[in-house]
Design an enzyme around this catalytic site. Structure first.
Site, PDB file in Angstrom:
ATOM      1  N   TYR A  34     116.020 109.435  28.786  1.00  0.00           N
ATOM      2  CA  TYR A  34     116.039 107.893  28.352  1.00  0.00           C
ATOM      3  C   TYR A  34     116.935 107.858  27.169  1.00  0.00           C
ATOM      4  O   TYR A  34     117.639 107.120  27.095  1.00  0.00           O
ATOM      5  CB  TYR A  34     114.650 107.521  28.257  1.00  0.00           C
ATOM      6  CG  TYR A  34     114.577 105.964  27.907  1.00  0.00           C
ATOM      7  CD1 TYR A  34     114.510 105.160  28.886  1.00  0.00           C
ATOM      8  CD2 TYR A  34     114.519 105.381  26.565  1.00  0.00           C
ATOM      9  CE1 TYR A  34     114.461 103.924  28.960  1.00  0.00           C
ATOM     10  CE2 TYR A  34     114.210 104.024  26.450  1.00  0.00           C
ATOM     11  CZ  TYR A  34     114.302 103.025  27.663  1.00  0.00           C
ATOM     12  OH  TYR A  34     114.197 101.983  27.573  1.00  0.00           O
TER      13      TYR A  34
HETATM   14  N1  LIG Z   1     109.823  97.100  26.789  1.00  0.00           N
HETATM   15  C1  LIG Z   1     110.337  97.529  25.850  1.00  0.00           C
HETATM   16  O1  LIG Z   1     109.898  98.179  24.927  1.00  0.00           O
HETATM   17  C2  LIG Z   1     111.969  98.073  25.980  1.00  0.00           C
HETATM   18  C3  LIG Z   1     112.633  98.521  24.806  1.00  0.00           C
HETATM   19  C4  LIG Z   1     113.968  99.156  24.734  1.00  0.00           C
HETATM   20  C5  LIG Z   1     114.707  98.680  25.919  1.00  0.00           C
HETATM   21  N2  LIG Z   1     114.065  98.127  26.952  1.00  0.00           N
HETATM   22  C6  LIG Z   1     114.689  97.839  28.306  1.00  0.00           C
HETATM   23  O2  LIG Z   1     114.645  96.831  28.557  1.00  0.00           O
HETATM   24  C7  LIG Z   1     115.002  96.659  29.988  1.00  0.00           C
HETATM   25  C8  LIG Z   1     114.134  95.778  30.705  1.00  0.00           C
HETATM   26  O3  LIG Z   1     112.764  96.439  30.801  1.00  0.00           O
HETATM   27  P1  LIG Z   1     111.291  95.619  30.529  1.00  0.00           P
HETATM   28  O4  LIG Z   1     110.867  96.148  29.217  1.00  0.00           O
HETATM   29  O5  LIG Z   1     111.386  94.443  30.657  1.00  0.00           O
HETATM   30  O6  LIG Z   1     110.494  96.486  31.770  1.00  0.00           O
HETATM   31  P2  LIG Z   1     110.085  95.963  32.876  1.00  0.00           P
HETATM   32  O7  LIG Z   1     109.471  97.426  33.701  1.00  0.00           O
HETATM   33  O8  LIG Z   1     109.255  94.888  33.165  1.00  0.00           O
HETATM   34  O9  LIG Z   1     111.284  95.489  33.748  1.00  0.00           O
HETATM   35  C9  LIG Z   1     112.410  96.730  34.300  1.00  0.00           C
HETATM   36  C10 LIG Z   1     112.973  96.058  35.405  1.00  0.00           C
HETATM   37  O10 LIG Z   1     113.947  96.939  36.129  1.00  0.00           O
HETATM   38  C11 LIG Z   1     113.444  96.795  37.578  1.00  0.00           C
HETATM   39  N3  LIG Z   1     114.272  97.990  37.900  1.00  0.00           N
HETATM   40  C12 LIG Z   1     113.951  99.267  37.853  1.00  0.00           C
HETATM   41  N4  LIG Z   1     114.522 100.404  38.506  1.00  0.00           N
HETATM   42  C13 LIG Z   1     115.406  99.460  39.227  1.00  0.00           C
HETATM   43  C14 LIG Z   1     116.377  99.850  40.232  1.00  0.00           C
HETATM   44  N5  LIG Z   1     116.642 100.963  40.495  1.00  0.00           N
HETATM   45  N6  LIG Z   1     116.989  98.794  40.614  1.00  0.00           N
HETATM   46  C15 LIG Z   1     116.878  97.452  40.441  1.00  0.00           C
HETATM   47  N7  LIG Z   1     115.805  97.089  39.635  1.00  0.00           N
HETATM   48  C16 LIG Z   1     115.269  97.998  38.929  1.00  0.00           C
HETATM   49  C17 LIG Z   1     112.069  96.808  37.673  1.00  0.00           C
HETATM   50  O11 LIG Z   1     111.717  96.598  38.931  1.00  0.00           O
HETATM   51  C18 LIG Z   1     111.658  95.829  36.643  1.00  0.00           C
HETATM   52  O12 LIG Z   1     111.839  94.508  37.135  1.00  0.00           O
HETATM   53  C19 LIG Z   1     115.074  98.217  30.562  1.00  0.00           C
HETATM   54  O13 LIG Z   1     116.404  98.570  30.866  1.00  0.00           O
HETATM   55  C20 LIG Z   1     114.291  98.888  29.444  1.00  0.00           C
HETATM   56  O14 LIG Z   1     114.952 100.204  29.224  1.00  0.00           O
HETATM   57  C21 LIG Z   1     112.600  97.771  26.966  1.00  0.00           C
END
Ligand SMILES: NC(=O)c1ccc[n+]([C@@H]2O[C@H](COP(=O)([O-])OP(=O)(O)OC[C@H]3O[C@@H](n4cnc5c(N)ncnc54)[C@H](O)[C@@H]3O)[C@@H](O)[C@H]2O)c1
Length: 257
Positions: A161
């Site tokens: 990651y």
């Molecule tokens: N939540 C946190 O603390 C955090 C921190 C830093 C970065 N992020 C990043 O933010 C972004 C969104 O994550 P989130 O926190 O909203 O979590 P989340 O799990 O709610 O959202 C992730 C979304 O990506 C979709 N997804 C995953 N694999 C996929 C694929 N192969 N094709 C299409 N869609 C796909 C999932 O279905 C989901 O809707 C991610 O890139 C994550 O790495 C999150």
């Protein structure tokens, strides 16, 4: 800026991973700011539910079911923007995933592949097709890639990651440099801990993690997804006209501590 505005009035904006968390929040904030939206995710019923809600509030929304690791699905989603609205102005490449973190030497190769495929190849494929459409439209565009604080330093999220999110910043900078002269801006978010399905899964596995992570954050809290979405919307808008190749920390000060 919790209400509406006109930051994206008249703009066609694609959001990936829009069925939950930060992506769904970006769809809601984008709609409030006047965007016509192309929402992409694998879970079509959830996406349709969100789209119906936004249409009920007056937004223009189309849904593309698809996986960001599939070139055909990504091409189809970008094509939908062009077919339906005539062009693509902006994109928030937000879809991402994690697997259970482990020490590097104990990490399954399959986990490495999954994490790199979704978080890096997904952003690569999206940018490739989005930029093609933006260049063809002749009016430039703006792309925002959702990296992480794991894109600027090692975190407990696991080596694949951390590597993928660092690489997203590399893609962002390379694309920003290549397309600046043709009016396409490309930026990234170094997103901090945000309440979503992803973080809830971490807290479910390790109930003490939330408190531990809060203590490491100067604001002492977990972000609401809309707080991240609002920054993505601003970067997609013309208000950010001289911002490209940047990594914007949206982390409550974690990167400064
Ligand atoms: N939540 C946190 O603390 C955090 C921190 C830093 C970065 N992020 C990043 O933010 C972004 C969104 O994550 P989130 O926190 O909203 O979590 P989340 O799990 O709610 O959202 C992730 C979304 O990506 C979709 N997804 C995953 N694999 C996929 C694929 N192969 N094709 C299409 N869609 C796909 C999932 O279905 C989901 O809707 C991610 O890139 C994550 O790495 C999150």
């Amino acid at each position: 800026m919790t209400g509406g505005g006109d930051l994206l009035a008249g703009k066609v904006v694609m959001v990936t991973g829009a069925s939950s968390g930060i992506g769904a929040a970006a769809a809601r904030v984008g709609a409030r700011h006047g965007a016509a939206l192309v929402l992409m995710a694998r879970r079509l019923p959830r996406l349709e539910e969100l789209a119906a809600q936004l249409r009920g509030e007056g937004a223009e929304v189309v849904c593309a079911a698809g996986d960001v690791t599939s070139p055909d699905d990504v091409k189809r989603a970008v094509g939908l923007a062009v077919d339906r609205y005539g062009r693509l102005d902006a994109a928030f490449n937000n879809a991402g995933t994690t697997t259970e973190p482990a020490l590097l030497h104990e990490t399954d190769d399959a986990d490495y592949d999954t994490v790199l495929d979704v978080n890096l190849r997904g952003v690569w494929l999206c940018m490739k097709h989005q930029i093609k459409a933006m260049l063809a439209g002749g009016a430039g565009g703006a792309i925002v890639n959702n990296s992480s604080i794991a894109g600027v330093r090692a975190t407990s999220a696991g080596a694949p990651y951390v590597a993928a999110k660092h690489a997203v910043l590399g893609l962002t900078k390379a694309a920003a440099a290549q397309y600046a002269a043709r009016g396409v801006r490309v930026n990234a978010l170094a997103t901090g801990l945000t309440r979503s399905e992803m973080s809830e899964a971490v807290f479910a596995r390790d109930p003490a993690a939330e408190e531990r992570m809060r203590r490491r954050n100067p604001q002492g809290r977990v972000a609401d997804p809309e707080e991240v979405a609002r920054v993505a919307v601003w970067l997609c808008s013309d208000q950010a006209s001289f911002v490209t190749g940047a990594t914007m920390a949206v982390d409550g000060g974690a990167g400064a501590w």
